[in-house]
Design a protein around this motif. Structure first.
Motif, PDB file in Angstrom:
ATOM      1  N   SER A   1      -7.885   6.528  -3.950  1.00 49.91           N
ATOM      2  CA  SER A   1      -7.209   7.714  -4.469  1.00 49.91           C
ATOM      3  C   SER A   1      -7.498   8.816  -3.465  1.00 49.91           C
ATOM      4  O   SER A   1      -8.345   8.660  -2.584  1.00 49.91           O
TER       5      SER A   1
ATOM      6  N   CYS B   1       0.830  -1.209   0.000  1.00 49.84           N
ATOM      7  CA  CYS B   1       0.000   0.000   0.000  1.00 49.84           C
ATOM      8  C   CYS B   1       0.863   1.257   0.000  1.00 49.84           C
ATOM      9  O   CYS B   1       0.510   2.246  -0.646  1.00 49.84           O
TER      10      CYS B   1
ATOM     11  N   ARG C   1     -12.137  -1.690   1.611  1.00 47.94           N
ATOM     12  CA  ARG C   1     -12.227  -0.845   0.415  1.00 47.94           C
ATOM     13  C   ARG C   1     -10.825  -0.699  -0.161  1.00 47.94           C
ATOM     14  O   ARG C   1      -9.874  -0.460   0.571  1.00 47.94           O
ATOM     15  N   GLY C   2     -10.726  -0.847  -1.472  1.00 49.58           N
ATOM     16  CA  GLY C   2      -9.425  -0.784  -2.113  1.00 49.58           C
ATOM     17  C   GLY C   2      -9.392   0.213  -3.256  1.00 49.58           C
ATOM     18  O   GLY C   2     -10.364   0.910  -3.527  1.00 49.58           O
ATOM     19  N   ARG C   3      -8.245   0.249  -3.911  1.00 45.59           N
ATOM     20  CA  ARG C   3      -7.995   1.153  -5.031  1.00 45.59           C
ATOM     21  C   ARG C   3      -8.326   2.601  -4.659  1.00 45.59           C
ATOM     22  O   ARG C   3      -9.018   3.311  -5.381  1.00 45.59           O
TER      23      ARG C   3
ATOM     24  N   MET D   1       1.897   2.145  -3.361  1.00 42.95           N
ATOM     25  CA  MET D   1       0.802   2.671  -4.178  1.00 42.95           C
ATOM     26  C   MET D   1       0.247   3.990  -3.632  1.00 42.95           C
ATOM     27  O   MET D   1      -0.799   4.452  -4.069  1.00 42.95           O
TER      28      MET D   1
ATOM     29  N   SER E   1      -0.127   5.054  -0.058  1.00 45.44           N
ATOM     30  CA  SER E   1      -0.869   5.169   1.206  1.00 45.44           C
ATOM     31  C   SER E   1      -0.282   6.201   2.163  1.00 45.44           C
ATOM     32  O   SER E   1      -1.003   6.749   2.988  1.00 45.44           O
TER      33      SER E   1
ATOM     34  N   ALA F   1      -5.251  -4.609  -4.805  1.00 50.07           N
ATOM     35  CA  ALA F   1      -6.117  -3.435  -4.950  1.00 50.07           C
ATOM     36  C   ALA F   1      -5.636  -2.303  -4.045  1.00 50.07           C
ATOM     37  O   ALA F   1      -6.430  -1.536  -3.512  1.00 50.07           O
TER      38      ALA F   1
ATOM     39  N   SER G   1      -5.434   0.304   0.440  1.00 46.88           N
ATOM     40  CA  SER G   1      -6.700  -0.183   0.978  1.00 46.88           C
ATOM     41  C   SER G   1      -6.947   0.328   2.390  1.00 46.88           C
ATOM     42  O   SER G   1      -6.027   0.731   3.089  1.00 46.88           O
TER      43      SER G   1
ATOM     44  N   ARG H   1     -11.215   9.693  -3.897  1.00 46.79           N
ATOM     45  CA  ARG H   1     -12.128   8.682  -3.347  1.00 46.79           C
ATOM     46  C   ARG H   1     -12.090   8.700  -1.817  1.00 46.79           C
ATOM     47  O   ARG H   1     -13.121   8.614  -1.171  1.00 46.79           O
TER      48      ARG H   1
ATOM     49  N   ASN I   1      -5.154  -7.219   0.794  1.00 39.69           N
ATOM     50  CA  ASN I   1      -5.800  -6.699  -0.408  1.00 39.69           C
ATOM     51  C   ASN I   1      -4.763  -5.986  -1.288  1.00 39.69           C
ATOM     52  O   ASN I   1      -5.056  -4.980  -1.917  1.00 39.69           O
ATOM     53  N   CYS I   2      -3.581  -6.544  -1.322  1.00 34.14           N
ATOM     54  CA  CYS I   2      -2.445  -5.895  -1.978  1.00 34.14           C
ATOM     55  C   CYS I   2      -2.682  -5.616  -3.463  1.00 34.14           C
ATOM     56  O   CYS I   2      -2.202  -4.615  -3.979  1.00 34.14           O
TER      57      CYS I   2
END
Length: 157
Positions: free
Chosen positions: A138, A81, A134-136, A84, A86, A123, A126, A141, A120-121
């Protein structure tokens, strides 16, 4: 009310060998936290020291001694995360909520907690919100999610 919850948890699991964790989970499920008065009562009922019960409560991150906010938001801080984005989301959350990880927002709407892998790596990044994954995520979001949690608190004021 907390006395009833403690009694119910002890009645349900206090008789089990090694039932301390089950009792503590029962109290936390009913109250959302382990109140200070539960430590002595649980210790006495299970023939343990207060230090043993306190040690278990403070060791496990899912037990808390204060009531949580109306919502509990756990943001994944593990490597996938982080890769990506986090960490950027974490900073935005702290700023938006006005609290750090391990705290509750001043309006009592959200308790913000770190978690180190939700599995949930694929996606990532998370979060877990009130037990829902909940994933993906931004920044946009995440802002929408937080706004939906905080808005009802502002409407009550």
């Amino acid at each position: 009310m907390s006395s009833d919850a403690i009694d119910q948890a002890l009645a349900a699991s206090g008789h089990l060998p090694g039932g301390l964790l089950q009792v503590l989970h029962g109290i936390a499920d009913r109250l959302g936290h382990i109140p200070p008065d539960a430590i002595g009562r649980v210790a006495a009922a299970l023939n343990l020291s207060r230090a043993e019960v306190h040690g278990v409560v403070t060791f496990y991150h899912d037990f808390r001694s204060e009531p949580p906010g109306r919502h509990v938001l756990k943001l994944c801080r593990a490597e996938a995360c982080q890769a990506m984005g986090s960490e950027k989301l974490a900073a935005a959350l702290e700023q938006r909520l006005g609290c750090n990880f391990g705290q509750t927002s001043p309006d009592g709407a959200v308790t913000l907690e770190p978690v180190y892998c939700l599995g949930n790596c694929a996606a990532a990044p998370s979060l877990l919100l009130d037990g829902q994954l909940r994933g993906r995520l931004s920044e946009t979001r995440l802002a929408g999610i937080v706004d939906a949690l905080v808005a009802p608190a502002k409407e009550r004021a």
